[in-house]
Design a protein around this motif. Structure first.
Motif, PDB file in Angstrom:
ATOM      1  N   ILE A   3     -32.248  23.317  98.168  1.00  0.00           N
ATOM      2  CA  ILE A   3     -32.263  24.750  97.889  1.00  0.00           C
ATOM      3  C   ILE A   3     -31.482  24.977  96.597  1.00  0.00           C
ATOM      4  O   ILE A   3     -30.359  24.508  96.459  1.00  0.00           O
ATOM      5  CB  ILE A   3     -31.640  25.544  99.053  1.00  0.00           C
ATOM      6  CG1 ILE A   3     -32.472  25.346 100.320  1.00  0.00           C
ATOM      7  CG2 ILE A   3     -31.537  27.018  98.693  1.00  0.00           C
ATOM      8  CD1 ILE A   3     -31.825  25.876 101.572  1.00  0.00           C
ATOM      9  N   LEU A   7     -34.983  29.666  93.397  1.00  0.00           N
ATOM     10  CA  LEU A   7     -36.055  29.355  94.351  1.00  0.00           C
ATOM     11  C   LEU A   7     -36.607  30.660  94.920  1.00  0.00           C
ATOM     12  O   LEU A   7     -35.853  31.574  95.232  1.00  0.00           O
ATOM     13  CB  LEU A   7     -35.487  28.483  95.466  1.00  0.00           C
ATOM     14  CG  LEU A   7     -36.447  27.985  96.539  1.00  0.00           C
ATOM     15  CD1 LEU A   7     -37.457  26.999  95.949  1.00  0.00           C
ATOM     16  CD2 LEU A   7     -35.658  27.326  97.655  1.00  0.00           C
ATOM     17  N   ALA A  48     -38.917  30.920 101.674  1.00  0.00           N
ATOM     18  CA  ALA A  48     -38.314  30.237 100.526  1.00  0.00           C
ATOM     19  C   ALA A  48     -37.535  29.000 100.919  1.00  0.00           C
ATOM     20  O   ALA A  48     -37.619  27.966 100.241  1.00  0.00           O
ATOM     21  CB  ALA A  48     -37.405  31.200  99.760  1.00  0.00           C
ATOM     22  N   ILE A  49     -36.755  29.078 102.009  1.00  0.00           N
ATOM     23  CA  ILE A  49     -35.812  27.981 102.264  1.00  0.00           C
ATOM     24  C   ILE A  49     -36.079  27.140 103.503  1.00  0.00           C
ATOM     25  O   ILE A  49     -35.783  25.948 103.505  1.00  0.00           O
ATOM     26  CB  ILE A  49     -34.352  28.478 102.276  1.00  0.00           C
ATOM     27  CG1 ILE A  49     -34.077  29.430 103.427  1.00  0.00           C
ATOM     28  CG2 ILE A  49     -33.984  29.072 100.927  1.00  0.00           C
ATOM     29  CD1 ILE A  49     -32.605  29.786 103.609  1.00  0.00           C
ATOM     30  N   ASP A  50     -36.591  27.733 104.577  1.00  0.00           N
ATOM     31  CA  ASP A  50     -36.708  26.965 105.822  1.00  0.00           C
ATOM     32  C   ASP A  50     -37.576  25.708 105.712  1.00  0.00           C
ATOM     33  O   ASP A  50     -37.223  24.681 106.308  1.00  0.00           O
ATOM     34  CB  ASP A  50     -37.159  27.852 106.980  1.00  0.00           C
ATOM     35  CG  ASP A  50     -36.000  28.664 107.574  1.00  0.00           C
ATOM     36  OD1 ASP A  50     -35.051  28.998 106.820  1.00  0.00           O
ATOM     37  OD2 ASP A  50     -36.036  28.964 108.774  1.00  0.00           O
ATOM     38  N   LEU A  53     -35.438  22.647 104.763  1.00  0.00           N
ATOM     39  CA  LEU A  53     -34.325  22.211 105.599  1.00  0.00           C
ATOM     40  C   LEU A  53     -34.693  20.974 106.413  1.00  0.00           C
ATOM     41  O   LEU A  53     -35.844  20.819 106.823  1.00  0.00           O
ATOM     42  CB  LEU A  53     -33.899  23.342 106.535  1.00  0.00           C
ATOM     43  CG  LEU A  53     -33.375  24.598 105.842  1.00  0.00           C
ATOM     44  CD1 LEU A  53     -33.113  25.696 106.864  1.00  0.00           C
ATOM     45  CD2 LEU A  53     -32.113  24.291 105.045  1.00  0.00           C
ATOM     46  N   SER A  59     -32.688  28.691 109.262  1.00  0.00           N
ATOM     47  CA  SER A  59     -31.800  29.734 108.772  1.00  0.00           C
ATOM     48  C   SER A  59     -31.918  30.969 109.657  1.00  0.00           C
ATOM     49  O   SER A  59     -32.962  31.227 110.262  1.00  0.00           O
ATOM     50  CB  SER A  59     -32.128  30.097 107.320  1.00  0.00           C
ATOM     51  OG  SER A  59     -33.374  30.752 107.218  1.00  0.00           O
ATOM     52  N   VAL A  84     -33.545  33.204  95.610  1.00  0.00           N
ATOM     53  CA  VAL A  84     -32.191  32.710  95.860  1.00  0.00           C
ATOM     54  C   VAL A  84     -31.328  33.007  94.632  1.00  0.00           C
ATOM     55  O   VAL A  84     -31.668  32.610  93.523  1.00  0.00           O
ATOM     56  CB  VAL A  84     -32.187  31.200  96.168  1.00  0.00           C
ATOM     57  CG1 VAL A  84     -30.754  30.681  96.310  1.00  0.00           C
ATOM     58  CG2 VAL A  84     -32.989  30.894  97.422  1.00  0.00           C
ATOM     59  N   ILE A  87     -25.550  30.340  96.486  1.00  0.00           N
ATOM     60  CA  ILE A  87     -25.439  29.362  97.577  1.00  0.00           C
ATOM     61  C   ILE A  87     -23.951  29.044  97.733  1.00  0.00           C
ATOM     62  O   ILE A  87     -23.283  28.668  96.761  1.00  0.00           O
ATOM     63  CB  ILE A  87     -26.216  28.064  97.266  1.00  0.00           C
ATOM     64  CG1 ILE A  87     -27.684  28.370  96.954  1.00  0.00           C
ATOM     65  CG2 ILE A  87     -26.081  27.057  98.409  1.00  0.00           C
ATOM     66  CD1 ILE A  87     -28.416  27.225  96.270  1.00  0.00           C
ATOM     67  N   VAL A  92     -26.840  31.336 102.076  1.00  0.00           N
ATOM     68  CA  VAL A  92     -27.784  31.455 100.972  1.00  0.00           C
ATOM     69  C   VAL A  92     -28.034  32.942 100.746  1.00  0.00           C
ATOM     70  O   VAL A  92     -28.411  33.658 101.679  1.00  0.00           O
ATOM     71  CB  VAL A  92     -29.111  30.716 101.277  1.00  0.00           C
ATOM     72  CG1 VAL A  92     -30.054  30.797 100.087  1.00  0.00           C
ATOM     73  CG2 VAL A  92     -28.849  29.259 101.666  1.00  0.00           C
ATOM     74  N   ILE A 114     -27.474  28.788 107.320  1.00  0.00           N
ATOM     75  CA  ILE A 114     -28.188  27.608 107.811  1.00  0.00           C
ATOM     76  C   ILE A 114     -27.462  27.082 109.045  1.00  0.00           C
ATOM     77  O   ILE A 114     -26.252  26.829 109.010  1.00  0.00           O
ATOM     78  CB  ILE A 114     -28.287  26.538 106.718  1.00  0.00           C
ATOM     79  CG1 ILE A 114     -29.098  27.109 105.542  1.00  0.00           C
ATOM     80  CG2 ILE A 114     -28.924  25.265 107.270  1.00  0.00           C
ATOM     81  CD1 ILE A 114     -29.051  26.280 104.294  1.00  0.00           C
TER      82      ILE A 114
END
Length: 129
Positions: A3, A7, A48-50, A53, A59, A84, A87, A92, A114
């Protein structure tokens, strides 16, 4: 974890009755509701992030500050884009904007944390006992 600042994630759908203020009890009009806009925005952040991971992590939203700027009628497409912007360890931070087919309809700042899913579920189980 890959991440990084900048992003982006996006989520789009068409406004249906289930998304209206009237249906959700947040107002008396059949227009895109603020709770549905917030859900759309959080969904963009998840997108965007999961997927980046590791297995066993996800998240969860811990903070959102949103402004609903314009109404959107039934049948119109809405789209949110989350970027994003910060961080800090497992936190995030995002800036999110939402549009309908005509204009910017919302802006938000949002923070996701997270978590380790097994530990999270264990804490929920303990709360239920």
């Amino acid at each position: 974890m890959s991440i990084t600042i900048g992003l982006k994630g996006e989520r789009t759908f068409v406004v249906e009755e289930k998304h209206t203020a009237y249906h959700l009890g947040s107002g008396g009009v059949h227009v895109f509701s603020t709770p549905s806009m917030v859900s759309l925005m959080e969904g963009a952040a998840v997108t965007a992030i999961d997927p980046l991971l590791p297995q066993g992590q996800m998240s969860v939203g811990v903070d959102i500050s949103a402004q609903h700027l314009a109404a959107t009628p039934l049948g119109k497409q809405v789209r949110a884009e989350a970027e994003v912007v910060g961080i800090e360890k497992r936190r995030v931070m995002f800036v999110i904007k939402a549009w309908d087919e005509h204009e910017l309809i919302g802006e938000a700042t949002h923070t996701r944390f997270i978590i380790d899913l097994d530990r999270y579920m264990q804490r929920l189980k303990e709360k239920g006992e």
